[in-house]
Enzyme design. Structure first.
Site, PDB file in Angstrom:
ATOM      1  N   CYS A 177      24.117   9.166 -23.839  1.00  8.07           N
ATOM      2  CA  CYS A 177      25.400   9.203 -23.132  1.00  8.07           C
ATOM      3  C   CYS A 177      26.487   8.743 -24.104  1.00  8.07           C
ATOM      4  O   CYS A 177      26.288   7.795 -24.863  1.00  8.07           O
ATOM      5  CB  CYS A 177      25.366   8.309 -21.894  1.00  8.07           C
ATOM      6  N   CYS A 180      26.528  -4.323 -19.015  1.00  7.85           N
ATOM      7  CA  CYS A 180      25.883  -3.014 -18.927  1.00  7.85           C
ATOM      8  C   CYS A 180      26.356  -2.100 -20.038  1.00  7.85           C
ATOM      9  O   CYS A 180      27.540  -2.026 -20.328  1.00  7.85           O
ATOM     10  CB  CYS A 180      26.205  -2.341 -17.610  1.00  7.85           C
ATOM     11  N   CYS A 189      27.752   4.925 -24.317  1.00 12.63           N
ATOM     12  CA  CYS A 189      26.778   3.836 -24.148  1.00 12.63           C
ATOM     13  C   CYS A 189      26.229   3.328 -25.479  1.00 12.63           C
ATOM     14  O   CYS A 189      25.780   4.114 -26.309  1.00 12.63           O
ATOM     15  CB  CYS A 189      25.635   4.331 -23.280  1.00 12.63           C
ATOM     16  N   GLU A 227      16.335  -6.874 -25.339  1.00 12.77           N
ATOM     17  CA  GLU A 227      17.147  -7.907 -24.726  1.00 12.77           C
ATOM     18  C   GLU A 227      17.003  -7.870 -23.219  1.00 12.77           C
ATOM     19  O   GLU A 227      16.828  -6.813 -22.622  1.00 12.77           O
ATOM     20  CB  GLU A 227      18.618  -7.681 -25.091  1.00 12.77           C
ATOM     21  N   CYS A 243      17.325   4.523 -26.524  1.00 11.16           N
ATOM     22  CA  CYS A 243      17.353   5.476 -25.423  1.00 11.16           C
ATOM     23  C   CYS A 243      17.613   6.860 -25.987  1.00 11.16           C
ATOM     24  O   CYS A 243      18.418   7.029 -26.902  1.00 11.16           O
ATOM     25  CB  CYS A 243      18.453   5.113 -24.428  1.00 11.16           C
TER      26      CYS A 243
END
Ligand code: SAH
Ligand code: SF4
Length: 362
Positions: free
Chosen positions: A123, A340, A126, A91, A119
């Protein structure tokens, strides 16, 4: 899989052509088509000899991304979903005007670019980290997000933030190649100062980037001013604790003229203690960084909450009173999960898109 013409520099293409019996100067014409004229196909590059077009078609592909879906948000943020050649999805988020964050005119367009599928850094807060890591994006796939989004939007993109899915500095070879394509006059010709790389704190790569000739901007996803807090929410801190990270940021200061940005998500009861604000202020001042405070965006399946807005303001006031430039922003794109940290891996099936889209309230 044929390499894309969007992933290759002028010098590389010229050398390749010369090696295969074509005049090297054709590289200028080809890349003028690719980056400026943007044809529908290689065959539409009408001023190239037929034999060269045939050669290119046989050995290269053109656009690496297939637009799969576009979601609009009520605040005019637009989320572009692209399918990759291997059926995965990424995206990119188009954000009109973010002057408070990155300066400039109100009619500017910023694109939030992905650097990996998933990823590996995990974290705790996230969405991108939730499903783990699948693969790095190629340089062509990174640069194409800009080119192909410009084509879809019919508008020029002014700023890039590498804050989409993935950890850009864990894919730094392809990222730097993409930056070459994006900043070169024969490519997208965007000034390096309009590019911001965001990292969770990969120390060796930060030191390497500090020595890169282009004036790329750097944002650090800090989210905690001490090891005790950072260790709880960012596994990367075990590998590169704050002492090492802060040393690398001082090194950045010594190498680069432009200011750093520290990103700090405020999560209730986790990192929003006002003592953290005091310690953060001391560090921010020591490397002349500005601070972006971001009240946490809820992610489905995660327990975290954003603090009361009055508490966020109190946190910010401590920073401003200490002489640190600090912004407090409410995310754009929250309603389409394009803000974000809300970019998550979606399933690799068409049903996957449908299911995800439903969740996104499209
Ligand atoms: N991996 C890189 C770049 C992508 S993340 C990095 O971590 O910097 C982009 C930004 O969104 C980072 O600052 C990240 O910490 C932040 N973020 C992640 N989850 C978030 C959430 N739920 N709400 C607000 N920001 C979040
Ligand atoms: Fe990866 Fe950045 Fe998300 Fe951490 S915040 S999991 S590094 S994308």
């Amino acid at each position: 899989m044929k390499p894309s013409l969007l992933g290759i520099t002028k010098e590389e293409l010229a050398a390749h052509l010369a090696e295969h019996g074509h005049p090297a100067y054709r590289a200028d014409q080809i890349l003028d088509w690719v980056w400026k004229k943007r044809p529908a196909s290689i065959d539409a590059m009408s001023n190239l000899p037929k034999a060269l077009r045939a050669y290119l078609e046989e050995n290269f592909s053109l656009y690496p991304l297939t637009p799969a879906r576009e979601l609009g948000s009520t605040d005019t943020t637009r989320k572009m979903l692209y399918k990759l050649h291997d059926g995965r999805y990424i995206e990119s988020v188009l954000i009109p005007a973010n002057p408070a964050l990155y300066g400039g005119r109100a009619d500017r367009l910023t694109l939030c670019v992905s650097s990996q599928v998933g990823c590996a850094y995990g974290c705790k807060f996230c969405a991108s980290g939730l499903a783990g890591f699948t693969r790095n994006l190629t340089a062509a796939e990174i640069a194409a997000q800009v080119l192909q989004t410009e084509m879809l939007a019919g508008d020029r993109i002014d700023n890039l933030v590498f804050m989409g899915m993935g950890e850009p500095l864990a894919n730094s070879k392809n990222l730097l190649q993409a930056i070459e394509l994006i900043t070169s006059p024969w490519g997208l010709n965007l000034g390096a100062r309009h590019l911001t790389i965001s990292t969770s704190g990969l120390v060796p790569q930060i030191r390497e980037l500090a020595r890169h000739p282009r004036q790329i901007r750097l944002a650090i996803s800090l989210h905690g001013a001490t090891d005790a807090v950072r260790d709880q929410i960012m596994p990367v801190n075990k590998k590169y604790p704050t002492s090492q990270l802060f040393e690398a940021l001082h090194d950045w200061n010594a190498q680069k003229k432009q200011h750093l940005t520290l990103e700090y998500i405020l999560i209730q009861g986790i990192n929003d203690d006002l003592e953290q604000a005091r310690i953060l202020a001391t560090h921010a001042r020591s490397f002349q960084a500005k601070v972006n405070l971001i009240p946490y965006n809820t992610v489905e399946g995660l327990p975290w909450k954003r603090p009361e807005i009055s508490h966020c303001q109190a946190f910010r006031n401590i920073l401003t009173k200490a002489g640190v430039t600090a912004t407090l922003r409410l995310e754009k794109g929250h309603d389409i999960e394009a803000a974000c940290g809300q970019l998550r891996l979606i399933k690799e099936t068409e049903e996957g898109i449908g299911g995800n889209a439903e969740m996104l309230k499209s």
